[in-house]
Structure formats: structure tokens, C-alpha cells
Design a protein around this motif. Structure first.
Motif, PDB file in Angstrom:
ATOM      1  N   SER A  93       0.820  -1.214   0.000  1.00  9.16           N
ATOM      2  CA  SER A  93       0.000   0.000   0.000  1.00  9.16           C
ATOM      3  C   SER A  93       0.851   1.261   0.000  1.00  9.16           C
ATOM      4  O   SER A  93       0.325   2.364  -0.016  1.00  9.16           O
ATOM      5  N   TYR A 112       2.815  12.762  10.232  1.00 10.39           N
ATOM      6  CA  TYR A 112       1.585  12.472  10.972  1.00 10.39           C
ATOM      7  C   TYR A 112       1.846  11.893  12.356  1.00 10.39           C
ATOM      8  O   TYR A 112       0.945  11.821  13.176  1.00 10.39           O
TER       9      TYR A 112
ATOM     10  N   PRO C  67      -5.615   2.116  -3.231  1.00 12.70           N
ATOM     11  CA  PRO C  67      -4.752   2.423  -2.099  1.00 12.70           C
ATOM     12  C   PRO C  67      -4.316   3.876  -2.107  1.00 12.70           C
ATOM     13  O   PRO C  67      -4.111   4.478  -3.159  1.00 12.70           O
ATOM     14  N   THR C  69      -1.900   5.517   0.775  1.00 15.19           N
ATOM     15  CA  THR C  69      -1.248   5.518   2.075  1.00 15.19           C
ATOM     16  C   THR C  69      -1.407   6.829   2.824  1.00 15.19           C
ATOM     17  O   THR C  69      -1.792   6.864   3.978  1.00 15.19           O
ATOM     18  N   ARG C  70      -1.101   7.925   2.144  1.00 15.33           N
ATOM     19  CA  ARG C  70      -1.056   9.206   2.820  1.00 15.33           C
ATOM     20  C   ARG C  70      -2.437   9.656   3.257  1.00 15.33           C
ATOM     21  O   ARG C  70      -2.622  10.114   4.379  1.00 15.33           O
ATOM     22  N   SER C  73      -3.588   7.415   6.108  1.00 16.55           N
ATOM     23  CA  SER C  73      -2.820   7.694   7.327  1.00 16.55           C
ATOM     24  C   SER C  73      -3.203   9.039   7.926  1.00 16.55           C
ATOM     25  O   SER C  73      -3.337   9.184   9.138  1.00 16.55           O
ATOM     26  N   SER C  74      -3.387  10.014   7.052  1.00 17.34           N
ATOM     27  CA  SER C  74      -3.684  11.365   7.501  1.00 17.34           C
ATOM     28  C   SER C  74      -5.048  11.428   8.192  1.00 17.34           C
ATOM     29  O   SER C  74      -5.194  12.019   9.266  1.00 17.34           O
ATOM     30  N   LEU C 282       3.104  15.465  -3.274  1.00 21.46           N
ATOM     31  CA  LEU C 282       3.826  14.224  -2.979  1.00 21.46           C
ATOM     32  C   LEU C 282       2.946  12.996  -3.264  1.00 21.46           C
ATOM     33  O   LEU C 282       1.741  13.085  -3.181  1.00 21.46           O
ATOM     34  N   MET C 304       2.353  18.421   3.840  1.00 15.61           N
ATOM     35  CA  MET C 304       1.829  17.093   4.168  1.00 15.61           C
ATOM     36  C   MET C 304       1.330  17.051   5.608  1.00 15.61           C
ATOM     37  O   MET C 304       0.261  16.524   5.903  1.00 15.61           O
TER      38      MET C 304
END
Lengths: 327, 327, 327
Positions: A93, A112, C67, C69-70, C73-74, C282, C304
């Protein structure tokens, strides 16, 4: 290695705060004693309260470029029991698939999170990523390189099982050539006086010269055997079994020849001290017979549990919340 | 089954604490009444506060050897709403791939967690793993075996929708041969007096003899039909639809013949009681027309929500924190 | 778009509570100012305390059909830092594989959660799912459609870097045809007076006419270039780089011709204002040289990080817990 990317820790908790943890070489004897004390306190905390809230509002990010159920679970449980939360990214991922550099992936996660755990198949990659990571980075295994938290839990296990690490005879049995955990543990044991190391393996899977040279340089006794004999079994205080993987042998026949020799059964246990500590990093695939699980000397599941306490201790020290509990 | 691996629960909350939950046969009528009361309290808790902190510092570990979004999500949300944290392992990331036994995988997870949830495709596997698991193990489905928490939420739904489970006519419609949830629910309904069961399915997908024998042995009335007729629809208090999967039919033509017969539309609903409870374990693939969603008798999304309350109740009982809230 | 599925927000926090967030068009200037203030407060909260407990007992469900990720996750870190918990479903584990509709998948998740985040590859799919979703649904990207939270963090970054968004010259450089984030950001910038937009791209990857028409209709100045010239660089207050993907070019040779032209190096930075804000959504794959990371004007990792603060603010507003902290 400079202080910039790999600080050496001391018995002063302040020396840990905000630092990366990349290598067992960062651990001095006083630092190790601090960590073991902290880990014992964590064990007590979990037993009595389950956990506490000292990391409330904090986030751990784990990035695993190869799967490792236990290491992931152990770090996550450790962080969560201290009140924090976790986010997780695995290879499939991650944006590495879009051509991103490892350094960017880690640095993005750090945006994060308060601390990042990284596992990567390439030796040295974790240390390289640490150079641009603005948050503490914890090495959860870099290929044939290091897996330093594993050694901490191994030491914690000896400490908790027998009270004292010094003056013990510790035997490593199985595949000592590829067993990263055995290499690191052997090196760390050299911090303690009176240690005697025994290596028992098939000749083709012997402990690497590099490790033996290091042990020798620290003035630690070591002995090498290629069969698991009765008289050697009788001298062990700690028996550290490792997985003998079929695929490590050039010919299947070679594997068949040795697989039963390096196997612990109830009969093997009868030849050992009544105070023996039987360890294994797990998973096992036959090196220890299931029937041995009932033996009180079988410490491998307690060893696994200690992984969580050792990681709780490490995290608390790195995050600057050791020695206190706001439960 | 001995008490050792599969305790029978009573109305005393203490009888649940620290036990495995492997089978619906552990549930007596007084135990069920306790659990339903507890689940209703959980529904109220979520409505008013979202959750509480009674499991703060506790960790649930879920191990899924086959994917099940809803069951995973439901258990995780349940545990988290009570203040705990979760770690999750699925087949592809587990050490089973390294040749580890199921027993070792579960026991390892138990080292980090306070309770373990296991789903496995092989019938009996969850019970086997329970024998060496030192923490409470909850069965989240073992192949064609049991999925006992599903039955609890089904019962909770009837209770919440109509206030009383006794003296109801409950119809099961669709694929009753493979519908594990229908089997378990039918068995549990036998605990209640005055229940009448109706089975409606294609002949090749009828309710198994084994279930019918059990129902008969409990003195519960049951009737079997192979078409969904108007007069039968009019007698139902609960209509429990199940998924009719194309792949269950030897010939595609057989599927085409029946798929529209066992389908609920707004027209079907007009033939049912105004107090009907329409249930479905979801996911659906056409057995219930989307337009039925607007009908107040369509209870399947509330049923799904009840899964979380039932699991919160079960977890609270097993963890010894039922009947209290530290919010 | 009717109010039913896509409410327009105002500076009154009540106008956000319980609503879906599907499109940047829901954001008015006063609404944006509220959100930016809230996000700045979140940044301060994280800096001082890590987070708080205002969402204790609440659950966020994320469903990702592709997918990211960022974004995952964020959102997860944002929700967890406010005291909540997360459950996550991705395509491979969802019941969509069993033939379930997107609407049912989302509605099922909503049974366990207080808010749902959805990413789906098909434009318009998120809005469609919102129609039957009983909990607030947040759009985390719907194919070539919108990804509205990304624009919020971009605006927050300009605000935090230079204090004021009005009267700035903002340049978009790279692949402006496919860059969804550039389109949304350009539109949102039109809310601010005195904005001047610059587009620099290969001719085949120019900003779409649709966006240019919209910008024109708002009376905002815009200029288009096909090379990155010195005099243009010198006028920029914000330089928003985007990824130029090899696979977007019909012939590899076309890519090789342009890839170095649209690349930021330390030399490029020497031609820019000392107050420049260098942004990038990014991941990058070479558009910005690693050596630029040391330049204080390189804002992309802060950008980010701002994603988390913007999402914390959005979540707090939607959940009705903005402007307060129970830490």
C-alpha cells in the motif's frame, strides 16, 4: 557512526529522548539496566491495569516493507497500552510503488506521527532513512542487518527468568549462520561478566567468524559443537533454539540428516538443568516438540510477551515518558 | 465438550469472565437474557456517549484466515467503543506462511492481547486453538461450523424490533442448505417457547435434516415450503432472507429459474404483516430489492448495527466489565 | 446538487455538523476562514499536547477502493489525535467482491461508525453513496473527480507559510492535465481577491479548458507557459509542483524531452523570491531535487503535515466538536 544518526544511550533517561534506535551498539550496560528496569515496571503495569494514558494523543507509524506479524503486533500493542494510537503501512500500500524513495516515504509518515517504526529487507536502509527523518525512528529489522529490539526482549527474558544475567552459560542451537537474532543476542551478552557462550549447529550453518571474533575481543569464553551432546546439554543455563529452515540447505537430504538432531523433545529436557531457560524467537517449525510446552522451563511464549514490555520501555524512554505513569 | 474448553454460561456475569466463546451451545436462556439486556444498554451508551473507557489499556487481537470485513469491523468498533485498542492479522501476513501451527499463531497473539478473535475456514479449528490459548478466544466463524456471535445479533434484532421473542413465527428464506447463520439462529430460537419455524427454499437448498431433527427434539413446530406463497407470507412475524449464490447451483439454468422466486420486492412486502421484521445477514446480491430499504419493516441495517452492540455486550461480559460504565 | 446531498457551509459551525463533505464547492470564503482558523488551533494542540479526547468513544470508518497511504494515514492520525478510533477496509477485503453494491458497503460501514471516509476510482461514486449513507461521508477522492480535503491543506499551507492568501501569484508547474489536486486548488484560490494564476506545463499536459473557464468567470488573472522561464520564476509567490508521470506520455521520447525542464533544483530556487513557498502534493519522482529539501522555502513536508491539521479541523466541524478541547 556519528552521534548525529546513532546516539549511544546511558543510564540517564534524557539521553534516550527523541533519539533514533537503530542498532544494539547504542546500548551500554548502564543503559541496558535502565531499560530492563523500565520493562519490568511495564510488565507490572500491564498485569495490574492493562496499560495507562501517558501517550494519549500520540501516534506511532509503522512501515513494513516485509511482513512481520509479531513485530508489528508487538509494537502496536506496546504503543496502544501506553494510551497512544497506531497507523500502519505495508509494502503493497506504500507510495514506493509510485517510485518514491524510502527516505520520502519515511519522512511523509513522520509528518503524521510522533515516532516511526521501520522494517526493510535491505541492510543499512533503516539507518539511511534515519538521516532525514525528523521524528525518532526505530529499527524493526533491516535484512541481514540488525533487529535490535529483539535482543532487548531476549535479555529481558533471561533477567526475568533467572534474576541475573552474569555468569550464565548460554547455548545457541540450530541455524547460527542466518539467525540474525542469535548474532545480536550473542553480542549483547558480552556486556555481562562471566558469560560463557556455546554454539551448536550443523557445520554448514555455524556461527559466523565475525561474531566469534567480536565475542573473543570482549574476552568472553566460547565453544563450538556440531552435535547436541548430553554433557553439553547439562551445562546450559539458557538454551536458545533457532529455526532450521529447509530452504537454507543446498540439498534436501542434508536437511533430513540434521533436522532431528537439532530438535528439543521432552527427552532432551530431561538432560538439562532444572533451572534451564528454554528460548526460541518463534515461529518454530518443529525445532521444539509441542509436548515441551508444558515444561515450566519452556520460556518462549513468555519471551514473546516480554517483547511487548521491552518495546513499551523503549518507547517510553524515547518519548520521554519513562518512570512515570498517569494511570 | 467439557467445561475446560467450552463453559456453559448462566445469568451470573461471573460465569462469563475469562471464558472462551466458541459455540452457541454455551448460551442458556438466562444467559441469553443477560446478554440481550447488556446489549440494549450498549446501544443506549453508544447513542448518548459514543462509548466509554472501561477497557482502557486493553488490547483485542483479531486473526482472520479468511476475509470478513463486517465481522472484523464490528468486533473492532465494539472493542474500541469500550475504550480498548485493536491489532489485526490476516492470512497473508501471518506466520502460518512460515509453517507455524494455528495453535502457535493464536498463542503468540495472546501474548500481546487480553482477548483474541479468530476466524478460520476449517470447522473445529477454533475449538482446537482454544485448548492452548491462555486468553479468552472468541469464535468469529469456523468454516461450515459455527459463527455464534451472528446468532446473538439476530436474536437481539428480533428483541429490539418487536420487544419479545416468544410466540413468533420466524421464516427462513433462500439458501438454507449453506446458510450457516440460518442454522445457528434456528437452533437458538428453540430456547424460546411458542416459536414456529418456516423454511422456504429451492428443493436442492433445503434446511439440513440435522437442524430439523434438533428443532423437532425441542418440540418446536416447523414447516417446509419450496415456493414463497402469499398465504405463508401473511403468517410471518420475522422474515429472515439469506443470500442465494449462483455458484451453489450445479447448472446456471437452475439458478436463473429460482432467483426471482426468492426475492423480496415492495410487492412482496404488501403481502406481509405490518409488524413484520425483515432481516438479512448481508451482504445481499439481489435477494432484497433496494426499494424495500425505505420500508420501516426493513431491519437489516439495524440488524448489522446490532452486531456491534451484541459484541460489545459479549466482550464486556467476558472481560468482566459488564453492567458498569466509567464514562 | 441540492442541499440534500451537498450542503454549502458557512462561518456558522452549526452549518457543518452532521453533513457530508463531497466537494470543494461546498466551501464558501467565510467557511474556509473558519476551517483555517480551526486547523491552526489543531496545529497548536498537536504541538503542545499531541491531541485531546474530544472524540473519545467515536469511530471513523475508512473504505478505500484504491490504495492511498497518505490519505488513509492522515485521516486516521487526525481522528485518533482527537481521541477517536479507526476501522479500515480496502478493496481486497471488502464485500464488493461478493457482488455487493457500493451503497450497501458504505451503509454497512456506517452501522459501526460515526463518520465514513470513502475513496473510489469512479467519478461521482462518492456522491452517489452519500445519498443513502446515514452518517457523514467524507470524499477522499473519486477518480478524476474531486479530492476536496487535499485543497484544504494546500490553502492552509499558503496561509501558514505567508500569513495571507490574497494578492498572491500562484504558479502550477508540471502535469496540469491530470493533476486533480491542481484543478481543485486553482478553483478554491479564486475565492481570494487579487490572486494571479500561472500555469507551466508541456503543451500536451496543459491546464484543462474547463478550469481556465471557471477561473476566468471569477475574474481571476491567469497566464499560461510551456517552459519554466527565469522571469516567470521571479514573479511567483507560490510554486506548486506536480508529478509528471512517464505513463502519461504517448511516447517515452516525449517524456525524456520534458522531464528535466519541469524539475526544481537548487539552481531553480536561486531564481525565485526569497519568500517563495515551494509546494508539492507528494509523492515526487524527481520533479524536485532532494538537495532542495534543505531550502527553508521547501514547504512540501510541512504541507503534508498540514493535511492532518486540515482533516482534524474538518472532522471536528462535521462532528460538532470544533472550537473546544477537553484536554
Amino acid at each position: 557512526m556519528t552521534r548525529d544518526d546513532c546516539t549511544v544511550f546511558s543510564s540517564d533517561p534524557q539521553s534516550w529522548v527523541g533519539q533514533h534506535f537503530l542498532s544494539a551498539t547504542q546500548i551500554t550496560l548502564p543503559a541496558l539496566e535502565l531499560l530492563l528496569r523500565e520493562a519490568e515496571a511495564m510488565k507490572e503495569l500491564v498485569k495490574v491495569h492493562g496499560g495507562d494514558l501517558r501517550l494519549q494523543g500520540r501516534v506511532l507509524g509503522s512501515i513494513f516493507f516485509e511482513p512481520s506479524t509479531r513485530t508489528t503486533s508487538s509494537f502496536q500493542a506496546a504503543f496502544q497500552r501506553l494510551g497512544g494510537s497506531c497507523i500502519h503501512v505495508n509494502e503493497s500500500s506504500s507510495s514506493a510503488q509510485k517510485g518514491e524513495t524510502l527516505s520520502d516515504t519515511v519522512r511523509s509518515m513522520a509528518c503524521y506521527c510522533d515516532v516511526v517504526v521501520l522494517r526493510h529487507p535491505v541492510q543499512g536502509s533503516v539507518r539511511e532513512a534515519a538521516m532525514t527523518c525528523p521524528k525518532p525512528l526505530l529499527n524493526a529489522g533491516d535484512g541481514t542487518g540488525e533487529h535490535p529490539t529483539q535482543s532487548l526482549l531476549d535479555l529481558l527474558t533471561v533477567k526475568l527468568e533467572v534474576g541475573e544475567i552474569r555468569n550464565k552459560t548460554v547455548a545457541f542451537v540450530g541455524d547460527l549462520k542466518h539467525g540474525r537474532t542469535a548474532h545480536s543476542f550473542a553480542r549483547l551478552l558480552c556486556l555481562f561478566s562471566g558469560i560463557r557462550l556455546i554454539y551448536v549447529s550443523p557445520q554448514s550453518l555455524a556461527m559466523p567468524e565475525e561474531v566469534k571474533k567480536y565475542v573473543d575481543s570482549r574476552g568472553i569464553q566460547q565453544h563450538e559443537y556440531f552435535t547436541l551432546d548430553e554433557d553439553v546439554l547439562a551445562t546450559m543455563d539458557v538454551l536458545y533454539m533457532t529455526r532450521v529452515q529447509k530452504e537454507r540447505f543446498p540439498r534436501a537430504a542434508d536437511y533430513e540428516k540434521v533436522k532431528d538432531i537439532f530438535r528439543v523433545t521432552p527427552q532432551t529436557m530431561q538432560l538439562c538443568k532444572s533451572s534451564l531457560v528454554l528460548m526460541h524467537p518463534l515461529p518454530r517449525v518443529g525445532e521444539i516438540d509441542d509436548r515441551v510446552d508444558q515444561d515450566p522451563r519452556a520460556a518462549y511464549f513468555r519471551q514473546m510477551e516480554n517483547g511487548m514490555y521491552a518495546r513499551m520501555a523503549l518507547i517510553a524512554l524515547i518519548m520521554g515518558v519513562s518512570g512515570v505513569s498517569n494511570h
